[in-house]
Write a protein that holds these residues in place. Structure first.
Motif, PDB file in Angstrom:
ATOM      1  N   ILE A 183      31.906  12.563  36.820  1.00  0.00           N
ATOM      2  CA  ILE A 183      31.052  13.063  37.905  1.00  0.00           C
ATOM      3  C   ILE A 183      31.938  13.443  39.080  1.00  0.00           C
ATOM      4  CG2 ILE A 183      29.104  12.545  39.429  1.00  0.00           C
ATOM      5  CD1 ILE A 183      28.160  10.556  37.277  1.00  0.00           C
ATOM      6  N   GLY A 184      31.886  14.726  39.468  1.00  0.00           N
ATOM      7  CA  GLY A 184      32.727  15.265  40.547  1.00  0.00           C
ATOM      8  C   GLY A 184      33.771  16.197  39.972  1.00  0.00           C
ATOM      9  N   ALA A 185      33.574  17.522  40.206  1.00  0.00           N
ATOM     10  CA  ALA A 185      34.534  18.511  39.682  1.00  0.00           C
ATOM     11  C   ALA A 185      35.471  18.960  40.792  1.00  0.00           C
ATOM     12  CB  ALA A 185      33.788  19.696  39.071  1.00  0.00           C
ATOM     13  N   GLY A 186      36.122  17.969  41.426  1.00  0.00           N
ATOM     14  CA  GLY A 186      37.180  18.268  42.393  1.00  0.00           C
ATOM     15  C   GLY A 186      38.516  18.114  41.692  1.00  0.00           C
ATOM     16  N   GLY A 230      38.589  14.942  39.185  1.00  0.00           N
ATOM     17  CA  GLY A 230      37.631  15.069  38.082  1.00  0.00           C
ATOM     18  C   GLY A 230      38.022  16.167  37.111  1.00  0.00           C
ATOM     19  N   VAL A 259      30.322  17.024  35.595  1.00  0.00           N
ATOM     20  CA  VAL A 259      29.121  17.359  36.368  1.00  0.00           C
ATOM     21  C   VAL A 259      29.459  17.410  37.847  1.00  0.00           C
ATOM     22  CG1 VAL A 259      26.853  16.462  37.026  1.00  0.00           C
ATOM     23  CG2 VAL A 259      27.655  16.140  34.699  1.00  0.00           C
ATOM     24  N   ALA A 302      35.796  22.438  42.941  1.00  0.00           N
ATOM     25  CA  ALA A 302      37.019  22.210  43.726  1.00  0.00           C
ATOM     26  C   ALA A 302      37.087  22.933  45.063  1.00  0.00           C
ATOM     27  CB  ALA A 302      38.226  22.605  42.866  1.00  0.00           C
ATOM     28  N   ILE A 305      40.237  25.304  50.013  1.00  0.00           N
ATOM     29  CA  ILE A 305      40.550  25.427  51.453  1.00  0.00           C
ATOM     30  C   ILE A 305      41.836  24.685  51.817  1.00  0.00           C
ATOM     31  CG2 ILE A 305      38.151  25.755  52.150  1.00  0.00           C
ATOM     32  CD1 ILE A 305      38.155  22.801  53.085  1.00  0.00           C
ATOM     33  N   SER A 306      42.448  24.021  50.834  1.00  0.00           N
ATOM     34  CA  SER A 306      43.594  23.166  51.184  1.00  0.00           C
ATOM     35  C   SER A 306      44.834  23.986  51.510  1.00  0.00           C
ATOM     36  CB  SER A 306      43.907  22.229  50.006  1.00  0.00           C
ATOM     37  OG  SER A 306      44.388  22.983  48.921  1.00  0.00           O
ATOM     38  N   CYS A 338      47.122  25.631  49.069  1.00  0.00           N
ATOM     39  CA  CYS A 338      47.134  24.346  48.365  1.00  0.00           C
ATOM     40  C   CYS A 338      48.530  23.700  48.297  1.00  0.00           C
ATOM     41  CB  CYS A 338      46.584  24.477  46.947  1.00  0.00           C
ATOM     42  SG  CYS A 338      46.465  22.880  46.104  1.00  0.00           S
ATOM     43  N   ASN A 339      48.702  22.697  49.126  1.00  0.00           N
ATOM     44  CA  ASN A 339      49.933  21.883  49.060  1.00  0.00           C
ATOM     45  C   ASN A 339      49.682  20.872  47.931  1.00  0.00           C
ATOM     46  OD1 ASN A 339      51.365  19.460  51.406  1.00  0.00           O
ATOM     47  ND2 ASN A 339      52.187  20.333  49.534  1.00  0.00           N
ATOM     48  N   ALA A 397      34.432  10.613  40.234  1.00  0.00           N
ATOM     49  CA  ALA A 397      35.497  11.366  40.927  1.00  0.00           C
ATOM     50  C   ALA A 397      34.861  12.166  42.065  1.00  0.00           C
ATOM     51  CB  ALA A 397      36.199  12.290  39.936  1.00  0.00           C
ATOM     52  N   GLY A 413      30.160  19.632  50.452  1.00  0.00           N
ATOM     53  CA  GLY A 413      29.682  18.847  49.303  1.00  0.00           C
ATOM     54  C   GLY A 413      30.082  17.387  49.256  1.00  0.00           C
ATOM     55  N   ASN A 424      47.897  13.490  48.640  1.00  0.00           N
ATOM     56  CA  ASN A 424      46.537  13.186  48.173  1.00  0.00           C
ATOM     57  C   ASN A 424      46.227  13.880  46.857  1.00  0.00           C
ATOM     58  OD1 ASN A 424      45.249  11.268  50.081  1.00  0.00           O
ATOM     59  ND2 ASN A 424      46.049  12.790  51.526  1.00  0.00           N
ATOM     60  N   PHE A 425      46.717  15.116  46.710  1.00  0.00           N
ATOM     61  CA  PHE A 425      46.527  15.762  45.400  1.00  0.00           C
ATOM     62  C   PHE A 425      47.348  15.038  44.331  1.00  0.00           C
ATOM     63  CE2 PHE A 425      45.059  19.829  47.588  1.00  0.00           C
ATOM     64  CZ  PHE A 425      43.740  19.609  47.244  1.00  0.00           C
TER      65      PHE A 425
HETATM   66  P1  FDA Z   1      37.242  16.122  45.906  1.00  0.00           P
HETATM   67  O1  FDA Z   1      36.671  15.956  47.255  1.00  0.00           O
HETATM   68  O2  FDA Z   1      38.299  17.145  45.665  1.00  0.00           O
HETATM   69  O3  FDA Z   1      36.107  16.339  44.824  1.00  0.00           O
HETATM   70  C1  FDA Z   1      34.907  15.609  44.805  1.00  0.00           C
HETATM   71  C2  FDA Z   1      33.868  16.407  44.056  1.00  0.00           C
HETATM   72  O4  FDA Z   1      32.732  15.574  43.877  1.00  0.00           O
HETATM   73  C3  FDA Z   1      33.419  17.635  44.809  1.00  0.00           C
HETATM   74  O5  FDA Z   1      33.486  18.769  43.975  1.00  0.00           O
HETATM   75  C4  FDA Z   1      31.989  17.312  45.212  1.00  0.00           C
HETATM   76  O6  FDA Z   1      31.138  18.458  45.223  1.00  0.00           O
HETATM   77  C5  FDA Z   1      31.579  16.333  44.135  1.00  0.00           C
HETATM   78  N1  FDA Z   1      30.497  15.442  44.532  1.00  0.00           N
HETATM   79  C6  FDA Z   1      30.383  14.733  45.672  1.00  0.00           C
HETATM   80  N2  FDA Z   1      29.238  14.060  45.681  1.00  0.00           N
HETATM   81  C7  FDA Z   1      28.608  14.324  44.504  1.00  0.00           C
HETATM   82  C8  FDA Z   1      27.371  13.927  43.944  1.00  0.00           C
HETATM   83  N3  FDA Z   1      26.527  13.121  44.610  1.00  0.00           N
HETATM   84  N4  FDA Z   1      27.038  14.400  42.715  1.00  0.00           N
HETATM   85  C9  FDA Z   1      27.867  15.250  42.043  1.00  0.00           C
HETATM   86  N5  FDA Z   1      29.036  15.670  42.543  1.00  0.00           N
HETATM   87  C10 FDA Z   1      29.403  15.212  43.768  1.00  0.00           C
HETATM   88  N6  FDA Z   1      45.527  17.152  50.019  1.00  0.00           N
HETATM   89  C11 FDA Z   1      46.768  17.515  49.606  1.00  0.00           C
HETATM   90  O7  FDA Z   1      47.391  16.766  48.863  1.00  0.00           O
HETATM   91  N7  FDA Z   1      47.296  18.717  50.008  1.00  0.00           N
HETATM   92  C12 FDA Z   1      46.631  19.582  50.824  1.00  0.00           C
HETATM   93  O8  FDA Z   1      47.108  20.694  51.113  1.00  0.00           O
HETATM   94  C13 FDA Z   1      45.366  19.183  51.314  1.00  0.00           C
HETATM   95  N8  FDA Z   1      44.683  19.962  52.204  1.00  0.00           N
HETATM   96  C14 FDA Z   1      43.421  19.616  52.599  1.00  0.00           C
HETATM   97  C15 FDA Z   1      42.734  20.440  53.495  1.00  0.00           C
HETATM   98  C16 FDA Z   1      41.443  20.118  53.871  1.00  0.00           C
HETATM   99  C17 FDA Z   1      40.723  20.981  54.864  1.00  0.00           C
HETATM  100  C18 FDA Z   1      40.819  18.959  53.328  1.00  0.00           C
HETATM  101  C19 FDA Z   1      39.402  18.605  53.685  1.00  0.00           C
HETATM  102  C20 FDA Z   1      41.516  18.129  52.458  1.00  0.00           C
HETATM  103  C21 FDA Z   1      42.814  18.444  52.093  1.00  0.00           C
HETATM  104  N9  FDA Z   1      43.543  17.615  51.238  1.00  0.00           N
HETATM  105  C22 FDA Z   1      44.813  17.983  50.855  1.00  0.00           C
HETATM  106  C23 FDA Z   1      42.947  16.388  50.664  1.00  0.00           C
HETATM  107  C24 FDA Z   1      42.464  16.677  49.234  1.00  0.00           C
HETATM  108  O9  FDA Z   1      41.675  17.845  49.248  1.00  0.00           O
HETATM  109  C25 FDA Z   1      41.649  15.509  48.687  1.00  0.00           C
HETATM  110  O10 FDA Z   1      42.324  14.305  48.856  1.00  0.00           O
HETATM  111  C26 FDA Z   1      41.354  15.744  47.206  1.00  0.00           C
HETATM  112  O11 FDA Z   1      40.609  16.919  47.045  1.00  0.00           O
HETATM  113  C27 FDA Z   1      40.611  14.561  46.615  1.00  0.00           C
HETATM  114  O12 FDA Z   1      40.289  14.878  45.285  1.00  0.00           O
HETATM  115  P2  FDA Z   1      39.016  14.220  44.602  1.00  0.00           P
HETATM  116  O13 FDA Z   1      38.863  14.931  43.300  1.00  0.00           O
HETATM  117  O14 FDA Z   1      39.097  12.776  44.651  1.00  0.00           O
HETATM  118  O15 FDA Z   1      37.799  14.638  45.544  1.00  0.00           O
END
Ligand code: FDA
Length: 407
Positions: free
Chosen positions: A10-13, A16, A33, A40, A45-46, A51-52, A163, A173, A392-393
């Motif tokens: 759950i979570g296509a970031g 996930g 899902v 993502a 937007i990272s 994307c770093n 995730a 989101g 974080n990535f």
């Molecule tokens: P992520 O947030 O990527 O994914 C979570 C997913 O879960 C989303 O697709 C969301 O829609 C989904 N979701 C949430 N709630 C849900 C629900 N109830 N039901 C179903 N789906 C749900 N890091 C880095 O290393 N280098 C960088 O350059 C950057 N730059 C950056 C810029 C900006 C503006 C932000 C906000 C963040 C960054 N980061 C970053 C941080 C990095 O983006 C972040 O740590 C990772 O995306 C985390 O990955 P996850 O997959 O854990 O969560």
């Protein structure tokens, strides 16, 4: 009709997608899902759209957690070099920008397309947008697996991976889904708070500095509790990065980094002239120059900063040769150890990440499985938070990889 899978992610970031792709390529029947229409969004937007995606020099030392050792195992089993090699297999061009930070040459879309291709190679089924209404564990269902009620029907799977990330940037989101689910299954949480976020100051106190909005300069910066002893202060993490003045407070990499360590009512300390012995330089100038203090200072720090500091003290609005040693020493001290207490931060609206999350005491550092068998947590939803700079990535990839290999 009930949809049956080996694992539901759950979570296509970042975490996930990566985990689903690796699990699918191991032969598991995977469903991914997400409630958002697009995958993502944070990757998109990272890094200013580039994307770093990792940091060449990532080690556990660049991560915050109540248990700083938790991330060690996953980070050692999937390293920055592993992700670099994956990018190279896809022919994605990238470059190093600053302190080991690797960015795409073209666009963050390259990383998203890579992750989607990895999912396709693993025959991952993807449902988007799809909302999860409830998840029942084996204890509630009386079966050996989980029953997930979604707006596309009932799903059954023996393993579920959460995730869903942290709370930052709700408009693309972010939700507290992962935290609520952890609580539902009796797992502990470390109180979440916004991090990698600009800090704000009380309007009146900030008035003399608001005119500096837009000014950026290299600084040394740290934060520690107001009553910290010199020994405790020595342990504070000091960042050498650029600081940016804004209308409401401070931002830039220096402040974003420090914000992850900052707690309410805690001062931050900034050296605005790192690498300079300001006191000695000003006293030397006093002996040989008739210039105004502001002009002398402007040869050492940006002139807007020099003007803002000098204008706050009538004893400094004169030629440097007429200033007292005491006034010059106080000026040097205020620039080299500027202490100020934020009244807050710009919050989740602007935060790049969330510190805190699912307590690592209730997770296996080898597999990311929680104390609730068959339920896994990966990525930012876990109480592991990287510094600014691609960490974080790297955690998303590494925790996703560790989990996928345990499924
Ligand atoms: P992520 O947030 O990527 O994914 C979570 C997913 O879960 C989303 O697709 C969301 O829609 C989904 N979701 C949430 N709630 C849900 C629900 N109830 N039901 C179903 N789906 C749900 N890091 C880095 O290393 N280098 C960088 O350059 C950057 N730059 C950056 C810029 C900006 C503006 C932000 C906000 C963040 C960054 N980061 C970053 C941080 C990095 O983006 C972040 O740590 C990772 O995306 C985390 O990955 P996850 O997959 O854990 O969560």
């Amino acid at each position: 009709m009930t949809h049956k899978f080996d694992v539901v992610v759950i979570g296509a970031g970042a975490a996930g997608l990566f985990c689903a792709g690796v699990a699918g390529q191991q032969g598991l029947k995977v469903l991914l899902v997400d409630h958002s229409e697009k995958v993502a969004e944070k990757i998109r937007i990272s890094g200013g759209g580039r994307c770093n995606f990792t940091n060449r020099d990532a080690t556990p030392a660049q991560f915050l957690s109540e248990n700083p050792h938790f991330c060690r195992s996953a980070l050692s089993r999937y390293t920055p070099q592993d992700f670099i090699e994956l990018l190279q297999r896809y022919g994605i061009p990238f470059h190093e920008k600053h302190k080991g930070q690797l960015f795409c040459d073209r666009s963050a879309e390259d990383v998203i397309n890579l992750l989607l291709a990895e999912c396709a190679a693993g025959q991952v089924t993807r449902w988007q947008p799809c909302s999860i209404k409830s998840i029942a564990g084996p204890e509630q269902t009386g079966t050996s697996g989980y029953q997930i009620e979604s707006d596309r029907g009932l799903i059954e799977a023996p393993q579920v991976v959460i995730a869903t990330g942290g709370l930052s940037i709700p408009k693309i989101g972010a939700t507290d889904f992962g935290y609520r689910l952890a609580r539902q299954f009796g797992l502990r949480l470390v109180e979440p708070r916004p991090a990698l976020v600009p800090l704000t100051f009380d309007g009146d106190n900030w008035a003399p500095y608001a005119q500096l909005a837009g000014l950026a300069l290299p600084v040394l910066i740290e934060t520690s509790a107001p009553d910290a002893s010199p020994k405790q202060r020595k342990k504070a993490t000091v960042f050498s990065e650029d600081l940016l003045f804004t209308h409401r407070g401070l931002s830039g990499p220096a402040v974003l980094q420090t914000s992850s360590f900052w707690r309410e009512d805690q001062p931050i300390r900034v050296n605005l002239a790192p690498g300079l012995d300001l006191a000695a330089t000003l006293l030397r100038a006093k002996a040989s120059s008739k210039k105004l203090i502001a002009n002398e200072l402007a040869s050492l720090v940006p002139s807007r900063l020099a003007d803002a500091w000098v204008s706050q003290d009538p004893a400094l609005q004169r030629p440097i040769c007429d200033a007292t040693d005491k006034a010059l020493l106080a000026l040097a001290q205020r620039l080299a150890d500027w202490q100020l207490t934020p009244n807050g931060s710009e919050g989740y609206r602007k935060a790049e990440v969330t510190v805190g999350g699912v307590d690592t005491r209730d997770l296996s550092s080898q597999t990311m499985e929680s104390k609730q068998p068959g339920l896994y947590f990966i990525g930012e939803v876990v109480d592991v938070t990287g510094w600014l700079g691609g960490y974080n990535f790297q955690w998303a990839w590494a925790s996703g990889f560790a989990c996928a290999h345990a499924l």
